[in-house]
Design a protein around this motif. Structure first.
Motif, short mmCIF file in Angstrom:
data_model
loop_
_atom_site.label_atom_id
_atom_site.label_comp_id
_atom_site.label_asym_id
_atom_site.label_seq_id
_atom_site.Cartn_x
_atom_site.Cartn_y
_atom_site.Cartn_z
N LEU A 295 -24.89 10.93 -2.10
CA LEU A 295 -24.30 9.72 -1.54
C LEU A 295 -23.13 10.05 -0.60
O LEU A 295 -22.99 9.46 0.47
N ALA A 296 -22.31 11.01 -0.99
CA ALA A 296 -21.19 11.41 -0.14
C ALA A 296 -21.68 12.04 1.16
O ALA A 296 -21.13 11.79 2.24
N THR A 297 -22.74 12.84 1.08
CA THR A 297 -23.30 13.45 2.28
C THR A 297 -23.87 12.39 3.21
O THR A 297 -23.66 12.44 4.43
N LEU A 298 -24.58 11.41 2.67
CA LEU A 298 -25.13 10.34 3.50
C LEU A 298 -24.03 9.49 4.12
O LEU A 298 -24.14 9.07 5.27
N ALA A 299 -22.96 9.25 3.38
CA ALA A 299 -21.84 8.49 3.93
C ALA A 299 -21.18 9.27 5.07
O ALA A 299 -20.80 8.69 6.09
N LEU A 300 -21.04 10.58 4.93
CA LEU A 300 -20.48 11.41 5.98
C LEU A 300 -21.36 11.40 7.23
O LEU A 300 -20.85 11.26 8.35
N ILE A 301 -22.66 11.49 7.06
CA ILE A 301 -23.59 11.43 8.19
C ILE A 301 -23.51 10.07 8.87
O ILE A 301 -23.50 9.97 10.11
N ALA A 302 -23.44 8.99 8.10
CA ALA A 302 -23.34 7.64 8.68
C ALA A 302 -22.04 7.49 9.45
O ALA A 302 -22.02 6.86 10.52
N PHE A 303 -20.96 8.03 8.95
CA PHE A 303 -19.67 7.97 9.64
C PHE A 303 -19.73 8.73 10.96
O PHE A 303 -19.24 8.26 11.99
N ILE A 304 -20.33 9.91 10.95
CA ILE A 304 -20.43 10.71 12.17
C ILE A 304 -21.30 10.00 13.21
O ILE A 304 -20.93 9.91 14.39
N LEU A 305 -22.43 9.47 12.79
CA LEU A 305 -23.30 8.76 13.73
C LEU A 305 -22.66 7.47 14.23
O LEU A 305 -22.84 7.08 15.39
N GLY A 306 -21.90 6.80 13.39
CA GLY A 306 -21.21 5.59 13.82
C GLY A 306 -20.10 5.87 14.82
O GLY A 306 -19.79 5.05 15.68
N SER A 307 -19.49 7.04 14.71
CA SER A 307 -18.41 7.38 15.65
C SER A 307 -18.95 7.81 17.01
O SER A 307 -18.20 7.83 17.98
N PHE A 308 -20.23 8.12 17.11
CA PHE A 308 -20.81 8.51 18.39
C PHE A 308 -20.71 7.40 19.42
O PHE A 308 -20.51 7.66 20.60
N LYS A 309 -20.86 6.15 18.99
CA LYS A 309 -20.81 5.06 19.96
C LYS A 309 -19.41 4.88 20.53
O LYS A 309 -19.25 4.33 21.61
N HIS A 310 -18.41 5.35 19.82
CA HIS A 310 -17.04 5.28 20.34
C HIS A 310 -16.68 6.52 21.15
O HIS A 310 -15.93 6.45 22.11
N LEU A 311 -17.21 7.67 20.75
CA LEU A 311 -16.89 8.91 21.44
C LEU A 311 -17.62 9.03 22.78
O LEU A 311 -17.04 9.48 23.77
#
Length: 90
Positions: free
Chosen positions: A20-36
């Motif tokens: 669950l922690a790994t999936l949350a980290l992946i979701a956070f990284i992918l979500g930050s792509f739209k801002h970066l």
């Protein structure tokens, strides 16, 4: 080597927490792509709409206006203009 029921539950819960922690980290990284990697869209220059009242029984001016608007719409890129109906304004 025997594992007890409580140890099995502990291993299961800790494994699920890691996943669950790994999936949350992946979701956070992918979500930050739209801002970066945000693309700046060029601002389209808005052309003012021209509304003119057409005189009655002036068919040639009406036809000329329709033809020029259709030609302008065909030549413009990235437009979503479609002539759906033509109504006479009195």
């Amino acid at each position: 080597m025997q594992t007890t029921f409580m140890e099995a539950i502990s291993i299961t819960l800790s494994s699920m927490a890691i996943v669950l922690a790994t999936l949350a980290l992946i979701a956070f990284i992918l979500g930050s792509f739209k801002h970066l990697f945000k693309e700046e869209k060029p601002k389209a220059k808005a052309k003012p709409a021209v509304n003119k009242v057409v005189e009655e029984n002036d068919e040639e001016k009406i036809v000329a206006a329709l033809v020029t608007s259709i030609i302008a719409a065909e030549q413009a890129q990235h437009t979503n203009f479609h002539v759906r109906s033509i109504k006479r304004v009195k």
